[in-house]
Design a protein around this motif. Structure first.
Motif, PDB file in Angstrom:
ATOM      1  N   GLU A   9       4.254   4.312  -3.227  1.00 50.52           N
ATOM      2  CA  GLU A   9       4.140   5.893  -3.523  1.00 50.52           C
ATOM      3  C   GLU A   9       5.354   6.419  -3.784  1.00 50.52           C
ATOM      4  O   GLU A   9       6.532   6.380  -3.679  1.00 50.52           O
ATOM      5  N   THR A  48      -0.230   3.432  -8.605  1.00 48.14           N
ATOM      6  CA  THR A  48      -0.443   4.343  -7.442  1.00 48.14           C
ATOM      7  C   THR A  48      -1.259   5.512  -7.702  1.00 48.14           C
ATOM      8  O   THR A  48      -2.123   5.408  -8.916  1.00 48.14           O
ATOM      9  N   ARG A  99       4.821  13.817   3.629  1.00 44.10           N
ATOM     10  CA  ARG A  99       4.024  12.841   2.720  1.00 44.10           C
ATOM     11  C   ARG A  99       2.591  12.499   3.454  1.00 44.10           C
ATOM     12  O   ARG A  99       1.867  11.760   2.757  1.00 44.10           O
ATOM     13  N   SER A 102      -1.011  11.991   1.872  1.00 45.29           N
ATOM     14  CA  SER A 102      -0.626  12.067   0.416  1.00 45.29           C
ATOM     15  C   SER A 102      -1.634  10.973  -0.564  1.00 45.29           C
ATOM     16  O   SER A 102      -2.420  10.300  -0.050  1.00 45.29           O
ATOM     17  N   ALA A 104      -1.201   9.055  -2.774  1.00 49.56           N
ATOM     18  CA  ALA A 104      -0.870   7.664  -2.952  1.00 49.56           C
ATOM     19  C   ALA A 104      -1.408   6.833  -1.275  1.00 49.56           C
ATOM     20  O   ALA A 104      -1.593   5.666  -1.430  1.00 49.56           O
ATOM     21  N   SER A 105      -1.248   7.580  -0.207  1.00 48.42           N
ATOM     22  CA  SER A 105      -1.495   6.917   0.917  1.00 48.42           C
ATOM     23  C   SER A 105      -3.003   6.578   1.093  1.00 48.42           C
ATOM     24  O   SER A 105      -3.242   5.934   2.100  1.00 48.42           O
ATOM     25  N   SER A 129       5.515   0.769   1.361  1.00 49.42           N
ATOM     26  CA  SER A 129       4.181   0.532   0.658  1.00 49.42           C
ATOM     27  C   SER A 129       3.177   0.032   1.875  1.00 49.42           C
ATOM     28  O   SER A 129       2.131   0.251   1.868  1.00 49.42           O
ATOM     29  N   LEU A 136      -2.886   2.263   2.216  1.00 48.90           N
ATOM     30  CA  LEU A 136      -2.006   1.690   1.222  1.00 48.90           C
ATOM     31  C   LEU A 136      -1.518   0.262   1.789  1.00 48.90           C
ATOM     32  O   LEU A 136      -1.287  -0.495   0.811  1.00 48.90           O
TER      33      LEU A 136
END
Length: 295
Positions: A9, A48, A99, A102, A104-105, A129, A136
């Motif tokens: 992330e 990502t 976060r 997010s 990326a999550s 990660s 993730l």
């Protein structure tokens, strides 16, 4: 061919300066590693997701400037890029994160570029990660399996964050991951919590016994201890006027992996990375102070 492909992330960084002002920058441990390796002339790619916001755009601009391949970075319209704030006091630097949820999550295993991982010379990820979210984590474990099946060497920093997940869960998952790890890059404080051991020698032996071929144990200002299984070499810390240690471990990892991919010389790689990580603490922020190497 990509030398190093990294999954994790990215975050937009806001650093508090002594005068009370904030400066925008960039962070996220795996993105930091990618930038550090790219600044040494290594061909790096990042996997990502970022939000369709100004922070995501700024991160993508950073990767373009730094020569980090971001074709495997998805922009998720309507989702947010993670943020974090860095504050300093006499005890060092302290983080406040924003976060949760997010982009990326929310990355899923079917969004991982399996062919790119299989075709790289090395795959890198971290305990963050694994800890950010169940989604993730699943994607990271899927990608590790892809690397393992294809014979792509795997480097891993357990990078413990107990604010993300409980210590017992982190210990279980990261120890299991270490069984498939070629290069282990733990920090001393994290490793002490995860292993229950204290001395660098005990910790290095523990990670070798789990399966790591190479262990580079960062000792903070005291340097680094490295081992390929036939003895431990300790490289002392470099004396600098440190103002901010944010991202120093990531800087070490990126320079170490870049140098190792070029030379296969563990000790030389650790010496270069030790020097670079020390230099990175002389400026504020995770990315700006990362040194450039000779290409």
């Amino acid at each position: 061919m990509t030398d190093l492909i990294c999954l994790g992330e990215p975050l937009f960084e806001l650093t508090a300066y002594p005068d009370g002002s904030f400066k925008g920058g960039f962070g996220g441990d795996v993105s930091n590693v990618a930038v550090a390796a790219a600044r040494q002339g290594t061909k790096v790619a990042l996997i990502t997701r970022i939000g369709g916001d100004q922070f995501g755009k700024k991160l993508r601009s950073l990767w373009s400037r730094e020569g980090v391949n971001h074709e495997h970075v998805e922009t998720a319209s309507g989702e947010d890029t993670g943020l974090y704030f860095v504050f300093h006091n006499d005890d060092g630097h302290h983080f406040v994160y924003r976060r949760k949820g997010s982009a990326a999550s929310r990355m899923l295993p079917n969004q991982a570029p399996d062919d790119a991982i299989s075709g790289a010379r090395m795959f890198y990820t971290s305990g963050i990660s694994l800890g950010v979210s169940p989604e993730l984590r699943s994607t990271t474990l899927h990608s590790l399996q892809t690397a393992y099946r294809s014979g792509t060497p795997f480097a891993f920093d357990p990078n413990l964050r107990t604010t993300l997940w409980p210590l017992d869960k982190a210990r279980q998952v990261t120890h299991d991951v270490m069984k498939r790890c070629n290069i282990a890059l733990p920090g001393l404080d994290d490793a002490r919590q995860l292993t229950g051991l204290h001395s660098p020698g005990e910790i290095i032996s523990f990670y070798h016994n789990l399966g790591a071929d190479i262990v580079a144990l960062s000792l903070g200002a005291d340097g680094v201890s490295v081992s390929e299984g036939q003895g431990i070499h300790t490289i002392p810390g470099v004396m600098v006027k440190a103002v901010d240690a944010t991202g120093a471990g990531d800087c070490f990892n990126g320079i170490f992996l870049s140098a190792y991919l070029k030379s296969k010389d563990v000790l030389k790689s650790a010496e270069l990375a030790n020097q670079g990580a020390a230099r990175s603490t002389t400026g504020y922020g995770a990315v700006d102070p990362i040194p450039y190497g000779k290409t």
